[in-house]
Design a protein around this motif. Structure first.
Motif, PDB file in Angstrom:
ATOM      1  N   LEU A   1       0.838  -1.203   0.000  1.00 48.47           N
ATOM      2  CA  LEU A   1       0.000   0.000   0.000  1.00 48.47           C
ATOM      3  C   LEU A   1       0.871   1.251   0.000  1.00 48.47           C
ATOM      4  O   LEU A   1       0.622   2.198  -0.759  1.00 48.47           O
ATOM      5  CB  LEU A   1      -0.927  -0.001   1.209  1.00 48.47           C
ATOM      6  N   THR A   2       1.901   1.253   0.839  1.00 45.29           N
ATOM      7  CA  THR A   2       2.793   2.420   0.912  1.00 45.29           C
ATOM      8  C   THR A   2       3.484   2.667  -0.419  1.00 45.29           C
ATOM      9  O   THR A   2       3.539   3.802  -0.917  1.00 45.29           O
ATOM     10  CB  THR A   2       3.835   2.207   2.019  1.00 45.29           C
ATOM     11  N   ALA A   3       4.023   1.594  -1.019  1.00 48.05           N
ATOM     12  CA  ALA A   3       4.723   1.735  -2.295  1.00 48.05           C
ATOM     13  C   ALA A   3       3.770   2.173  -3.401  1.00 48.05           C
ATOM     14  O   ALA A   3       4.083   3.061  -4.208  1.00 48.05           O
ATOM     15  CB  ALA A   3       5.392   0.419  -2.667  1.00 48.05           C
ATOM     16  N   GLY A   4       2.576   1.567  -3.432  1.00 47.01           N
ATOM     17  CA  GLY A   4       1.608   1.906  -4.463  1.00 47.01           C
ATOM     18  C   GLY A   4       1.136   3.340  -4.366  1.00 47.01           C
ATOM     19  O   GLY A   4       1.016   4.045  -5.379  1.00 47.01           O
ATOM     20  N   TYR A   5       0.887   3.786  -3.132  1.00 46.92           N
ATOM     21  CA  TYR A   5       0.420   5.167  -2.944  1.00 46.92           C
ATOM     22  C   TYR A   5       1.518   6.170  -3.307  1.00 46.92           C
ATOM     23  O   TYR A   5       1.253   7.212  -3.902  1.00 46.92           O
ATOM     24  CB  TYR A   5      -0.037   5.366  -1.509  1.00 46.92           C
ATOM     25  N   ALA A   6       2.760   5.839  -2.976  1.00 48.05           N
ATOM     26  CA  ALA A   6       3.881   6.718  -3.323  1.00 48.05           C
ATOM     27  C   ALA A   6       4.030   6.835  -4.845  1.00 48.05           C
ATOM     28  O   ALA A   6       4.199   7.941  -5.388  1.00 48.05           O
ATOM     29  CB  ALA A   6       5.174   6.190  -2.704  1.00 48.05           C
ATOM     30  N   LEU A   7       3.944   5.703  -5.552  1.00 50.20           N
ATOM     31  CA  LEU A   7       4.029   5.730  -7.011  1.00 50.20           C
ATOM     32  C   LEU A   7       2.847   6.490  -7.610  1.00 50.20           C
ATOM     33  O   LEU A   7       3.005   7.232  -8.595  1.00 50.20           O
ATOM     34  CB  LEU A   7       4.067   4.306  -7.559  1.00 50.20           C
ATOM     35  N   PHE A   8       1.679   6.314  -6.999  1.00 49.94           N
ATOM     36  CA  PHE A   8       0.499   7.044  -7.481  1.00 49.94           C
ATOM     37  C   PHE A   8       0.712   8.552  -7.345  1.00 49.94           C
ATOM     38  O   PHE A   8       0.382   9.318  -8.264  1.00 49.94           O
ATOM     39  CB  PHE A   8      -0.736   6.620  -6.703  1.00 49.94           C
TER      40      PHE A   8
END
Length: 566
Positions: free
Chosen positions: A292-299
């Motif tokens: 979730l953290t990685a995905g939100y950062a990339l988003f």
């Protein structure tokens, strides 16, 4: 800043050579050219001032469509076609959009008694595959006669034939030279006078700095001297603003416009949204917090580039980007990103965390991918607004409608996840799912805010099933979308009454917008009676999204109406 600019260029710069294009001769001449000083130069075209790069792109769009003409940058190709047309003999240049037209042209060439020597079977196959034809193919007498016959079929062939005729005319050097309106007006009432072409100014003022510099560019270009061309271009770029500095536009804005198109309108941002979708989906399935953290950062990184593209286009066009299909699609998905960025911190600690981010990432990915891969339909060129669009309702009605559209798409993503979960559970077997409990009883907004007896909302309670979370997320989006879609339709009726003298006329766009609203009205009401409410909510959310896309895409591109520009 230079490092950041270099990274942006690597990530987003459009390729110099187009797919399937035969490169024009003397490639070393083109490789040594440096026309970047012209990026800050203005050209008067279609009622507005554009950067030279943007004007060249817009002009050659009538010739080579979405392809790079001859594999060259548009500004290089335009000057070369204008100054050395003979260098383009036999070069793949003219775009023929429809394959059925390519097949007709090929058949006419094969039976032509004057078939050009370059019309080999291999070359004809390349034309059929990639759509670019040399001038000799299209000007063959047999092809011209066949196109004239096809043009009589108004419904099927008239428009494609007219596009080919336009392509041949625009590529003529005398036509291209008339597009070089780069001399700002001088004298009294300069603001009301037209800009002059370089040729007209040079004939009248051969000893002026701008006229002399243009003469040097012509001489050096025709003699194939790239170093002399580069020096003359620098001289010309410095001289043009001095003709009338008082009214000459800001060079920085022209350079920003050139950079925007050089980077493809940041449409490659779809790749970042794709990268963000992968860990976000892992979080949804496996509940792995680092994903979730990685995905939100990339988003957020992708959204930052998306925001840059929107703001840059706004600055360059001097208007909010929602006038044509390209702008509506990219701005709509940006609205979805804004919605998610504002909502996600509020639901970050809830069971719904990451769901809306995933929906927005998927939506933006598809929209920007379409803009990048299909520039024929989603034309990124900046154009003036049609007269009917010069109204404050453009900003009210249009923005509300496209915001409702992106919420509908987001709802379809969570609905698809719900349906996917149901399919997986059915395939696994085991204890049958209690469908009477697999839905959010408090609806969408209520699922977020209505507390239970222990003070927790259903969104926070661990006893809440994932199906209830997905259904609740879908209903949050459906409720908002329905309200906005209805409000936008009413606003459109007010605008229509103001512009066309009637609030409703059963125009195709109006009719299918009403149909989309009816579908979501049915969805909301069916929850009162259906036994398997979560399933039918998801099904209708997906159907509503399909109806919205049909209205937005198919109606716009295939059915003529008062909204054909939208």
């Amino acid at each position: 800043m230079r490092v950041i600019a270099a990274i942006l260029m690597v990530l987003f710069a459009a390729p110099v050579f187009g797919q399937g294009s035969a490169v024009a001769p003397q490639q070393s001449f083109y490789e040594r050219l440096d026309l970047s000083p012209l990026d800050g130069v203005a050209v008067w075209q279609e009622g507005r001032l554009k950067s030279f790069a943007s004007a060249a792109r817009n002009t050659l769009n009538f010739v080579s469509g979405p392809r790079l003409p001859g594999g060259l940058e548009h500004k290089t190709a335009l000057l070369d076609l204008a100054l050395r047309p003979d260098a383009w003999n036999g070069v793949d240049l003219h775009w023929v959009k429809k394959k059925v037209m390519r097949a007709e042209i090929i058949e006419a060439l094969k039976s032509s008694p004057t078939r050009p020597a370059i019309a080999t079977d291999e070359r004809l196959q390349r034309f059929f595959d990639h759509g670019l034809a040399p001038r000799e193919f299209l000007e063959d007498p047999a092809v011209q006669a066949h196109l004239a016959t096809l043009k009589l079929d108004v419904l099927r062939y008239a428009r494609p034939v007219e596009e080919i005729e336009t392509s041949l005319v625009v590529a003529k050097p005398e036509v291209l030279r008339r597009e070089l309106s780069m001399i700002s007006p001088v004298g009294e009432s300069a603001q009301q006078r037209p800009w002059q072409t370089l040729d007209d100014w040079t004939i009248a003022n051969p000893q002026s700095p701008a006229g002399a510099a243009w003469g040097k560019v012509e001489t050096a270009w025709r003699s194939g001297q790239p170093d002399a061309v580069n020096a003359a271009v620098v001289e010309l770029a410095a001289a043009l603003p001095q003709v009338n500095p008082a009214i000459y536009p800001d060079g920085d804005r022209m350079r920003m416009e050139a950079m925007y198109f050089r980077m493809g309108g940041f449409s490659k941002t779809w790749m970042l949204y794709l990268l963000a979708s992968i860990p976000l989906l892992m979080w949804i399935i496996y509940r792995w917090k680092p994903a979730l953290t990685a995905g939100y950062a990339l988003f957020l990184i992708a959204f930052a580039f998306h925001t840059t593209a929107i703001l840059l286009r706004w600055y360059v066009a001097q208007r909010w980007p929602n006038t044509n299909m390209f702008e509506a699609v990219t701005t709509s998905t940006w609205f979805g990103g804004c919605f998610v960025v504002l909502l996600e911190p509020w639901i970050r600690r809830s069971r719904m965390a990451g769901l809306f981010v995933l929906g927005s990432a998927v939506c933006s990915m598809i929209a920007l991918m379409a803009a990048h891969l299909d520039p024929v339909h989603l034309n990124p060129n900046i154009s003036n607004r049609m007269p009917v669009l010069h109204d404050v309702w453009l900003y009210i009605h249009t923005n509300v409608i496209i915001f409702s559209y992106v919420l509908i798409f987001l709802a379809s993503v969570t609905a698809a996840l719900y349906l996917g979960r149901r399919i997986v559970l059915k395939m696994r077997g085991g204890e049958p799912l209690d469908v009477s409990r697999d839905w959010a009883r408090a609806g969408g907004a209520g699922f977020l805010i209505v507390p239970r007896a222990n003070g927790e909302t259903a969104l926070q309670a661990q006893s809440t099933s994932f199906g209830q979370v997905l259904d609740g997320a879908t209903m949050v989006l459906v409720e908002l979308a329905t309200v906005l879609l209805w409000a936008g339709t009413i606003m459109g009726a007010i605008w229509a009454d103001h512009s066309w003298g009637r609030p409703w006329g059963w125009d195709p766009k109006e009719t299918f917008a009403l149909e989309s609203f009816v579908i979501f009205a049915i969805l909301i009401h069916i929850r009162l009676t259906a036994k398997d409410r979560g399933f039918w909510t998801a099904i209708l959310a997906v159907i509503g999204c399909i109806a919205m896309l049909f209205n937005w895409i198919v109606i716009n591109f295939t059915i003529s109406g008062l909204h054909s520009y939208a």
